[in-house]
Design a protein around this motif. Structure first.
Motif, PDB file in Angstrom:
ATOM      1  N   GLY A  17     -49.388 -37.873 -45.879  1.00 20.60           N
ATOM      2  CA  GLY A  17     -50.462 -37.733 -46.858  1.00 20.60           C
ATOM      3  C   GLY A  17     -51.337 -38.968 -46.853  1.00 20.60           C
ATOM      4  O   GLY A  17     -50.832 -40.088 -46.947  1.00 20.60           O
ATOM      5  N   PHE A  18     -52.622 -38.786 -46.705  1.00 20.11           N
ATOM      6  CA  PHE A  18     -53.590 -39.878 -46.711  1.00 20.11           C
ATOM      7  C   PHE A  18     -54.656 -39.591 -47.754  1.00 20.11           C
ATOM      8  O   PHE A  18     -55.026 -38.443 -47.965  1.00 20.11           O
ATOM      9  CB  PHE A  18     -54.284 -40.022 -45.342  1.00 20.11           C
ATOM     10  CG  PHE A  18     -53.345 -40.366 -44.229  1.00 20.11           C
ATOM     11  CD1 PHE A  18     -52.926 -41.667 -44.027  1.00 20.11           C
ATOM     12  CD2 PHE A  18     -52.893 -39.380 -43.371  1.00 20.11           C
ATOM     13  CE1 PHE A  18     -52.067 -41.977 -42.993  1.00 20.11           C
ATOM     14  CE2 PHE A  18     -52.036 -39.679 -42.334  1.00 20.11           C
ATOM     15  CZ  PHE A  18     -51.615 -40.987 -42.138  1.00 20.11           C
ATOM     16  N   VAL A  26     -58.261 -39.970 -39.919  1.00 17.69           N
ATOM     17  CA  VAL A  26     -56.950 -40.077 -39.274  1.00 17.69           C
ATOM     18  C   VAL A  26     -56.303 -38.719 -39.027  1.00 17.69           C
ATOM     19  O   VAL A  26     -55.674 -38.507 -37.986  1.00 17.69           O
ATOM     20  CB  VAL A  26     -56.024 -40.972 -40.127  1.00 17.69           C
ATOM     21  CG1 VAL A  26     -54.617 -40.990 -39.567  1.00 17.69           C
ATOM     22  CG2 VAL A  26     -56.587 -42.374 -40.215  1.00 17.69           C
ATOM     23  N   GLU A  27     -56.431 -37.794 -39.971  1.00 15.27           N
ATOM     24  CA  GLU A  27     -55.718 -36.521 -39.865  1.00 15.27           C
ATOM     25  C   GLU A  27     -56.021 -35.741 -38.583  1.00 15.27           C
ATOM     26  O   GLU A  27     -55.096 -35.286 -37.917  1.00 15.27           O
ATOM     27  CB  GLU A  27     -55.997 -35.655 -41.093  1.00 15.27           C
ATOM     28  CG  GLU A  27     -55.078 -34.461 -41.179  1.00 15.27           C
ATOM     29  CD  GLU A  27     -55.260 -33.726 -42.489  1.00 15.27           C
ATOM     30  OE1 GLU A  27     -55.864 -32.648 -42.458  1.00 15.27           O
ATOM     31  OE2 GLU A  27     -54.807 -34.259 -43.516  1.00 15.27           O
ATOM     32  N   ARG A  32     -53.698 -33.748 -33.414  1.00 12.62           N
ATOM     33  CA  ARG A  32     -53.702 -33.510 -31.961  1.00 12.62           C
ATOM     34  C   ARG A  32     -52.575 -34.279 -31.281  1.00 12.62           C
ATOM     35  O   ARG A  32     -51.849 -33.740 -30.465  1.00 12.62           O
ATOM     36  CB  ARG A  32     -55.047 -33.914 -31.364  1.00 12.62           C
ATOM     37  CG  ARG A  32     -56.174 -32.962 -31.666  1.00 12.62           C
ATOM     38  CD  ARG A  32     -57.413 -33.293 -30.862  1.00 12.62           C
ATOM     39  NE  ARG A  32     -57.870 -34.663 -31.065  1.00 12.62           N
ATOM     40  CZ  ARG A  32     -58.757 -35.042 -31.996  1.00 12.62           C
ATOM     41  NH1 ARG A  32     -59.264 -34.157 -32.813  1.00 12.62           N
ATOM     42  NH2 ARG A  32     -59.126 -36.299 -32.089  1.00 12.62           N
ATOM     43  N   ARG A  33     -52.445 -35.542 -31.616  1.00  4.49           N
ATOM     44  CA  ARG A  33     -51.475 -36.400 -30.941  1.00  4.49           C
ATOM     45  C   ARG A  33     -50.035 -36.000 -31.271  1.00  4.49           C
ATOM     46  O   ARG A  33     -49.179 -35.913 -30.398  1.00  4.49           O
ATOM     47  CB  ARG A  33     -51.734 -37.859 -31.332  1.00  4.49           C
ATOM     48  CG  ARG A  33     -50.761 -38.834 -30.784  1.00  4.49           C
ATOM     49  CD  ARG A  33     -50.866 -38.939 -29.298  1.00  4.49           C
ATOM     50  NE  ARG A  33     -49.796 -39.817 -28.823  1.00  4.49           N
ATOM     51  CZ  ARG A  33     -49.381 -39.857 -27.609  1.00  4.49           C
ATOM     52  NH1 ARG A  33     -49.934 -39.111 -26.697  1.00  4.49           N
ATOM     53  NH2 ARG A  33     -48.415 -40.656 -27.255  1.00  4.49           N
ATOM     54  N   LEU A  34     -49.752 -35.781 -32.535  1.00  5.28           N
ATOM     55  CA  LEU A  34     -48.385 -35.480 -32.935  1.00  5.28           C
ATOM     56  C   LEU A  34     -47.935 -34.109 -32.466  1.00  5.28           C
ATOM     57  O   LEU A  34     -46.748 -33.912 -32.203  1.00  5.28           O
ATOM     58  CB  LEU A  34     -48.222 -35.613 -34.447  1.00  5.28           C
ATOM     59  CG  LEU A  34     -48.323 -37.044 -34.976  1.00  5.28           C
ATOM     60  CD1 LEU A  34     -48.240 -37.061 -36.490  1.00  5.28           C
ATOM     61  CD2 LEU A  34     -47.258 -37.939 -34.367  1.00  5.28           C
ATOM     62  N   ARG A  35     -48.849 -33.181 -32.342  1.00  7.76           N
ATOM     63  CA  ARG A  35     -48.471 -31.854 -31.832  1.00  7.76           C
ATOM     64  C   ARG A  35     -47.878 -31.976 -30.433  1.00  7.76           C
ATOM     65  O   ARG A  35     -46.819 -31.424 -30.135  1.00  7.76           O
ATOM     66  CB  ARG A  35     -49.670 -30.916 -31.821  1.00  7.76           C
ATOM     67  CG  ARG A  35     -49.296 -29.538 -31.311  1.00  7.76           C
ATOM     68  CD  ARG A  35     -50.478 -28.595 -31.303  1.00  7.76           C
ATOM     69  NE  ARG A  35     -50.049 -27.296 -30.880  1.00  7.76           N
ATOM     70  CZ  ARG A  35     -50.063 -26.209 -31.642  1.00  7.76           C
ATOM     71  NH1 ARG A  35     -50.527 -26.272 -32.855  1.00  7.76           N
ATOM     72  NH2 ARG A  35     -49.630 -25.066 -31.177  1.00  7.76           N
TER      73      ARG A  35
END
Length: 51
Positions: A17-18, A26-27, A32-35
């Protein structure tokens, strides 16, 4: 994990949560990266479990 046709369905979830406006910046990048990271993690776990 849930039984599925021909195997097991695995779900892996990360939650962050940001606050705005950081969230808007950031989200999308993290999504994309974490997927890709999570998919690689699950493939690695599959290889280990199939040994």
């Amino acid at each position: 994990m849930n039984p599925a046709d021909g195997g097991i369905q695995v779900r892996r979830q990360l939650a962050f949560g940001f606050r705005a406006p950081l969230r808007w910046l950031v989200e999308p990048v993290l999504r994309r990266r974490l997927r890709a990271d999570v998919e690689a993690e699950v493939r690695g776990a599959k290889r280990l479990l199939e040994r």
